[in-house]
Design a protein around this motif. Structure first.
Motif, PDB file in Angstrom:
ATOM      1  N   GLY A  45      39.523  26.260  47.635  1.00  0.00           N
ATOM      2  CA  GLY A  45      38.285  26.425  46.871  1.00  0.00           C
ATOM      3  C   GLY A  45      37.798  25.192  46.154  1.00  0.00           C
ATOM      4  O   GLY A  45      36.807  25.253  45.418  1.00  0.00           O
TER       5      GLY A  45
ATOM      6  N   PRO B  27      45.004  44.002  43.150  1.00  0.00           N
ATOM      7  CA  PRO B  27      43.567  44.191  43.302  1.00  0.00           C
ATOM      8  C   PRO B  27      42.908  42.856  43.658  1.00  0.00           C
ATOM      9  O   PRO B  27      43.280  41.815  43.129  1.00  0.00           O
ATOM     10  CB  PRO B  27      43.113  44.658  41.911  1.00  0.00           C
ATOM     11  N   ALA B  29      39.366  40.980  43.542  1.00  0.00           N
ATOM     12  CA  ALA B  29      37.991  41.013  43.030  1.00  0.00           C
ATOM     13  C   ALA B  29      37.238  39.879  43.725  1.00  0.00           C
ATOM     14  O   ALA B  29      36.799  40.023  44.856  1.00  0.00           O
ATOM     15  CB  ALA B  29      37.996  40.883  41.517  1.00  0.00           C
ATOM     16  N   GLY B  30      37.125  38.714  43.070  1.00  0.00           N
ATOM     17  CA  GLY B  30      36.468  37.581  43.719  1.00  0.00           C
ATOM     18  C   GLY B  30      37.405  36.799  44.621  1.00  0.00           C
ATOM     19  O   GLY B  30      36.972  36.016  45.468  1.00  0.00           O
ATOM     20  N   GLY B  31      38.698  36.973  44.410  1.00  0.00           N
ATOM     21  CA  GLY B  31      39.681  36.295  45.255  1.00  0.00           C
ATOM     22  C   GLY B  31      39.911  34.831  44.932  1.00  0.00           C
ATOM     23  O   GLY B  31      40.735  34.177  45.577  1.00  0.00           O
ATOM     24  N   THR B  32      39.218  34.292  43.941  1.00  0.00           N
ATOM     25  CA  THR B  32      39.305  32.842  43.709  1.00  0.00           C
ATOM     26  C   THR B  32      40.624  32.428  43.052  1.00  0.00           C
ATOM     27  O   THR B  32      40.983  31.257  43.097  1.00  0.00           O
ATOM     28  CB  THR B  32      38.133  32.332  42.844  1.00  0.00           C
ATOM     29  N   ASP B  33      41.317  33.357  42.453  1.00  0.00           N
ATOM     30  CA  ASP B  33      42.680  33.082  41.985  1.00  0.00           C
ATOM     31  C   ASP B  33      43.694  33.721  42.928  1.00  0.00           C
ATOM     32  O   ASP B  33      44.664  33.101  43.327  1.00  0.00           O
ATOM     33  CB  ASP B  33      42.905  33.646  40.565  1.00  0.00           C
ATOM     34  N   LEU B  34      43.454  34.985  43.279  1.00  0.00           N
ATOM     35  CA  LEU B  34      44.451  35.716  44.061  1.00  0.00           C
ATOM     36  C   LEU B  34      44.721  35.061  45.414  1.00  0.00           C
ATOM     37  O   LEU B  34      45.882  34.885  45.805  1.00  0.00           O
ATOM     38  CB  LEU B  34      43.993  37.180  44.267  1.00  0.00           C
ATOM     39  N   HIS B  75      30.591  35.453  37.642  1.00  0.00           N
ATOM     40  CA  HIS B  75      30.126  34.492  36.632  1.00  0.00           C
ATOM     41  C   HIS B  75      28.661  34.123  36.873  1.00  0.00           C
ATOM     42  O   HIS B  75      27.895  33.973  35.935  1.00  0.00           O
ATOM     43  CB  HIS B  75      31.000  33.243  36.665  1.00  0.00           C
ATOM     44  N   GLY B  99      34.218  26.303  37.296  1.00  0.00           N
ATOM     45  CA  GLY B  99      34.317  25.789  38.660  1.00  0.00           C
ATOM     46  C   GLY B  99      33.079  25.145  39.231  1.00  0.00           C
ATOM     47  O   GLY B  99      32.706  24.046  38.856  1.00  0.00           O
ATOM     48  N   THR B 108      35.002  36.671  39.176  1.00  0.00           N
ATOM     49  CA  THR B 108      34.495  37.702  38.268  1.00  0.00           C
ATOM     50  C   THR B 108      35.056  37.521  36.852  1.00  0.00           C
ATOM     51  O   THR B 108      36.101  36.899  36.654  1.00  0.00           O
ATOM     52  CB  THR B 108      34.895  39.102  38.760  1.00  0.00           C
ATOM     53  N   ASN B 112      38.959  36.800  35.594  1.00  0.00           N
ATOM     54  CA  ASN B 112      39.257  35.736  34.638  1.00  0.00           C
ATOM     55  C   ASN B 112      40.141  36.256  33.500  1.00  0.00           C
ATOM     56  O   ASN B 112      41.078  35.583  33.062  1.00  0.00           O
ATOM     57  CB  ASN B 112      37.937  35.164  34.086  1.00  0.00           C
ATOM     58  N   ASP B 121      37.800  30.304  30.988  1.00  0.00           N
ATOM     59  CA  ASP B 121      36.603  29.905  30.241  1.00  0.00           C
ATOM     60  C   ASP B 121      35.841  31.039  29.580  1.00  0.00           C
ATOM     61  O   ASP B 121      35.138  30.818  28.601  1.00  0.00           O
ATOM     62  CB  ASP B 121      35.653  29.129  31.167  1.00  0.00           C
ATOM     63  N   LEU B 164      41.145  46.833  35.240  1.00  0.00           N
ATOM     64  CA  LEU B 164      40.222  46.472  34.177  1.00  0.00           C
ATOM     65  C   LEU B 164      38.851  46.875  34.699  1.00  0.00           C
ATOM     66  O   LEU B 164      38.462  46.447  35.795  1.00  0.00           O
ATOM     67  CB  LEU B 164      40.313  44.958  33.946  1.00  0.00           C
TER      68      LEU B 164
HETATM   69  C1  LIG Z   1      38.265  25.707  42.724  1.00  0.00           C
HETATM   70  C2  LIG Z   1      38.461  26.632  41.559  1.00  0.00           C
HETATM   71  C3  LIG Z   1      37.944  26.295  40.321  1.00  0.00           C
HETATM   72  C4  LIG Z   1      38.133  27.130  39.221  1.00  0.00           C
HETATM   73  N1  LIG Z   1      37.597  26.774  38.022  1.00  0.00           N
HETATM   74  C5  LIG Z   1      37.770  27.562  36.939  1.00  0.00           C
HETATM   75  C6  LIG Z   1      37.230  27.192  35.667  1.00  0.00           C
HETATM   76  O1  LIG Z   1      36.585  26.160  35.523  1.00  0.00           O
HETATM   77  N2  LIG Z   1      37.436  28.018  34.612  1.00  0.00           N
HETATM   78  C7  LIG Z   1      38.138  29.183  34.739  1.00  0.00           C
HETATM   79  O2  LIG Z   1      38.283  29.895  33.749  1.00  0.00           O
HETATM   80  N3  LIG Z   1      38.663  29.554  35.925  1.00  0.00           N
HETATM   81  C8  LIG Z   1      38.491  28.783  37.028  1.00  0.00           C
HETATM   82  N4  LIG Z   1      39.031  29.152  38.233  1.00  0.00           N
HETATM   83  C9  LIG Z   1      39.836  30.370  38.305  1.00  0.00           C
HETATM   84  C10 LIG Z   1      39.087  31.623  38.780  1.00  0.00           C
HETATM   85  O3  LIG Z   1      37.949  31.295  39.535  1.00  0.00           O
HETATM   86  C11 LIG Z   1      38.653  32.507  37.629  1.00  0.00           C
HETATM   87  O4  LIG Z   1      39.752  32.843  36.841  1.00  0.00           O
HETATM   88  C12 LIG Z   1      37.965  33.792  38.125  1.00  0.00           C
HETATM   89  O5  LIG Z   1      37.274  34.381  37.072  1.00  0.00           O
HETATM   90  C13 LIG Z   1      38.948  34.797  38.718  1.00  0.00           C
HETATM   91  O6  LIG Z   1      38.234  35.955  39.100  1.00  0.00           O
HETATM   92  P1  LIG Z   1      38.336  36.586  40.549  1.00  0.00           P
HETATM   93  O7  LIG Z   1      37.397  37.728  40.569  1.00  0.00           O
HETATM   94  O8  LIG Z   1      38.159  35.563  41.602  1.00  0.00           O
HETATM   95  O9  LIG Z   1      39.849  37.079  40.521  1.00  0.00           O
HETATM   96  P2  LIG Z   1      40.822  37.443  41.722  1.00  0.00           P
HETATM   97  O10 LIG Z   1      41.316  36.200  42.343  1.00  0.00           O
HETATM   98  O11 LIG Z   1      40.212  38.463  42.604  1.00  0.00           O
HETATM   99  O12 LIG Z   1      41.984  38.138  40.873  1.00  0.00           O
HETATM  100  C14 LIG Z   1      42.741  37.426  39.930  1.00  0.00           C
HETATM  101  C15 LIG Z   1      43.897  38.297  39.435  1.00  0.00           C
HETATM  102  O13 LIG Z   1      43.417  39.395  38.683  1.00  0.00           O
HETATM  103  C16 LIG Z   1      43.693  40.630  39.315  1.00  0.00           C
HETATM  104  N5  LIG Z   1      42.451  41.409  39.148  1.00  0.00           N
HETATM  105  C17 LIG Z   1      41.183  40.978  39.412  1.00  0.00           C
HETATM  106  N6  LIG Z   1      40.276  41.868  39.002  1.00  0.00           N
HETATM  107  C18 LIG Z   1      40.974  42.902  38.475  1.00  0.00           C
HETATM  108  C19 LIG Z   1      40.581  44.121  37.856  1.00  0.00           C
HETATM  109  N7  LIG Z   1      39.291  44.475  37.722  1.00  0.00           N
HETATM  110  N8  LIG Z   1      41.555  44.958  37.399  1.00  0.00           N
HETATM  111  C20 LIG Z   1      42.858  44.607  37.520  1.00  0.00           C
HETATM  112  N9  LIG Z   1      43.289  43.458  38.081  1.00  0.00           N
HETATM  113  C21 LIG Z   1      42.350  42.616  38.553  1.00  0.00           C
HETATM  114  C22 LIG Z   1      44.072  40.293  40.725  1.00  0.00           C
HETATM  115  O14 LIG Z   1      44.958  41.223  41.277  1.00  0.00           O
HETATM  116  C23 LIG Z   1      44.710  38.929  40.543  1.00  0.00           C
HETATM  117  O15 LIG Z   1      46.009  39.050  40.110  1.00  0.00           O
HETATM  118  C24 LIG Z   1      38.849  28.336  39.361  1.00  0.00           C
HETATM  119  C25 LIG Z   1      39.366  28.676  40.623  1.00  0.00           C
HETATM  120  C26 LIG Z   1      39.176  27.843  41.714  1.00  0.00           C
HETATM  121  C27 LIG Z   1      39.729  28.224  43.049  1.00  0.00           C
END
Ligand SMILES: Cc1cc2nc3c(=O)[nH]c(=O)nc-3n(C[C@H](O)[C@H](O)[C@H](O)COP(=O)(O)OP(=O)(O)OC[C@H]3O[C@@H](n4cnc5c(N)ncnc54)[C@H](O)[C@@H]3O)c2cc1C
Ligand code: FES
Ligand code: FES
Lengths: 162, 281
Positions: A45, B27, B29-34, B75, B99, B108, B112, B121, B164
């Motif tokens: 990413g 779960p 959601a956006g997948g950006t961490d998972l 976001h 990001g 999402t 986060n 953030d 959540l």
């Molecule tokens: C290149 C890059 C840059 C980034 N920059 C930043 C940044 O500047 N600031 C920042 O804060 N973060 C950053 N991130 C981290 C990430 O994008 C954020 O934390 C984002 O908000 C995660 O949300 P998601 O929906 O993608 O989570 P996911 O990856 O889908 O899930 C993250 C975790 O939460 C769990 N989960 C998700 N949603 C739920 C729910 N509703 N109920 C229960 N469990 C749940 C999942 O099982 C997993 O364990 C970055 C990531 C990347 C790859």
């Protein structure tokens, strides 16, 4: 690993393709659909080389699972011209000599397209923000930004003329 | 990558699945961490539960003076939402700091929070807004104050069978002003070295109430209670801001790691607060 059928709209046409559900959209495009425009850079990413447009929004295809696109619209660099003519962004990148090795360019153009689809006349700052998820190791960005500005300038309301 | 993929059609089905899975289910959601964690082998869930299409978790609304944001609001969508731009601009600022456009389109607010990173953030802004986190399971719904949600680095009180579902907070008074200031290595794609959010309510010239949250300076986001207490009842002028700045630096409990040193972070926490308060003058 069991494969599943995934149906979605790819560059305006409905496709159905089999792949393991653990595939990313990037692998699906490159390895199952023969579309190698979206590039694998970091696969984390961070670099934007794999950027495609999903339901109108720019996403990094390395962080989307293939089955997530079921029933949705995906646009890739291969689909943005009409087969005869290049998309205005592609033409501008050529005219402005904005590509060097070219690896980042499909992602750059898709990120720029997502921006212009939403707002056809962004400012230079907005263009920089729109491209902030795309890394380029060659050009130093100046010409890339210029190329997008050229296309944006054609829709900008009077900003250049006064 | 090796896992089973499930996409339940409703929230109820998702909760049932989660309850039956007994913890070995992540779960999506956006997948950006998972998806990064799975690809790096940091986690290896047996099942990935794709909740990303649950429309009932994508609303942003205000009702009876409370603002509710669905956990699956990205976001990018949060930053574009008129209601939030008008009433929670500091949260909008924090979403825009995440990001890149691509990450903001997918990532999402719920994700986060569940990641529970001290540098997440959206978290300081939600502390400043006095938010609550809504958790749902087949056995019921509970709302946890955001400051009680986090228990340490990447740790929260969320049980594996809970999703959540939403974030709620009282709509700030029309006169309230807030900010989110982040210091990263660069403007885009940078994790916070330190960040400060605050929400200030004034009565006439004087600060009536202020809530300050510091990111990336402790195992969880923390409040700065002594600085808050100092500012309450005072007029925001250069001397007051200077005093608040040094108090705030003293409340920061940063550590040294590869991104920054403790002393620098503590001092920057004070400076980021001062800059934000100056902008309110
Ligand atoms: C290149 C890059 C840059 C980034 N920059 C930043 C940044 O500047 N600031 C920042 O804060 N973060 C950053 N991130 C981290 C990430 O994008 C954020 O934390 C984002 O908000 C995660 O949300 P998601 O929906 O993608 O989570 P996911 O990856 O889908 O899930 C993250 C975790 O939460 C769990 N989960 C998700 N949603 C739920 C729910 N509703 N109920 C229960 N469990 C749940 C999942 O099982 C997993 O364990 C970055 C990531 C990347 C790859
Ligand atoms: S390959 Fe997807 S962002 Fe780098
Ligand atoms: S042109 Fe080579 S990476 Fe951008």
């Amino acid at each position: 690993m069991n494969e599943i059928a995934i149906r979605f709209i790819l560059n305006g046409k409905e496709v159905s393709v089999k792949a393991p559900p653990t595939f990313t959209l990037l692998r699906l495009l490159r390895e199952r659909l023969g579309l190698t425009g979206a590039k694998a850079g970091c696969e984390r990413g961070e670099c934007g080389a794999c950027t495609v447009i999903l339901d109108g929004e720019p996403v990094t295809a390395c962080l989307v699972l293939a089955p997530q696109v079921e029933g949705r619209r995906v646009e890739t660099i291969e689909g943005i011209g009409n087969g005869e003519e290049l998309h205005p962004l592609q033409q501008a990148f050529i005219d402005e000599s904005a590509a060097q090795c070219g690896y980042c360019i499909p992602g750059m153009i898709m990120a720029a397209k997502a921006l212009l689809d939403r707002d056809p006349g962004p400012s230079r700052e907005e263009i920089k923000t729109g491209l902030s998820g795309n890394l380029c190791r060659c050009t130093g960005y100046t010409k890339i930004i210029k190329a997008v500005e050229v296309v944006a300038g054609k829709s900008r309301k009077g900003s250049e003329s006064c | 990558m090796k896992f089973e993929y499930q996409r339940p059609a409703t929230l109820e089905a998702a909760l049932k699945f989660l309850a039956a899975a007994g913890g070995d289910c992540a779960p999506l959601a956006g997948g950006t961490d998972l998806l990064v964690m799975i690809q790096e082998g940091l986690v290896g869930p047996r099942t990935v539960l794709d909740i990303s299409r649950l429309e009932e978790l994508k609303n942003i609304r205000e009702e009876d003076g409370r603002i509710e944001i669905g956990a699956l609001v990205s976001h990018g969508r949060a930053a574009a939402a008129k209601l939030l731009r008008e009433k929670a601009a500091l949260l909008v600022e924090s979403c825009l700091q995440i990001g890149s456009p691509q990450i903001r389109a997918s990532g999402t607010i719920g994700g986060n929070l569940v990641m529970a990173s001290p540098s997440g953030d959206t978290i300081p802004a939600l502390y400043a807004l006095g938010a609550g986190v809504v958790l749902k399971s087949v056995t019921g719904t509970r709302t946890v104050a955001i400051e009680d949600f986090f228990t340490g680095v990447k740790k929260s009180v969320r049980r594996p069978d809970e999703l959540l579902t939403a974030i709620v907070f009282p709509a700030p008074e029309p006169s309230a002003r807030g900010f989110y200031n982040k210091l990263g290595q660069r403007k885009a794609l940078a994790i916070a070295k330190v960040s400060v959010a605050a929400l200030v309510t004034r009565k006439g010239e004087k600060v009536e109430k202020v809530r300050i949250a510091l990111g990336a300076v402790a195992p969880t986001v923390i409040r700065a209670p002594r600085t808050e207490e100092y500012l309450a009842g005072r007029k925001l002028d250069p001397e007051t801001i200077a005093a608040a700045r040094s108090l705030c630096a003293g409340e920061s409990r940063a550590i040294t790691d590869l991104r920054s040193t403790a002393g620098y972070r503590d001092r920057m926490a004070g400076l980021l607060l001062a800059r934000g308060l100056e902008d309110l003058l």
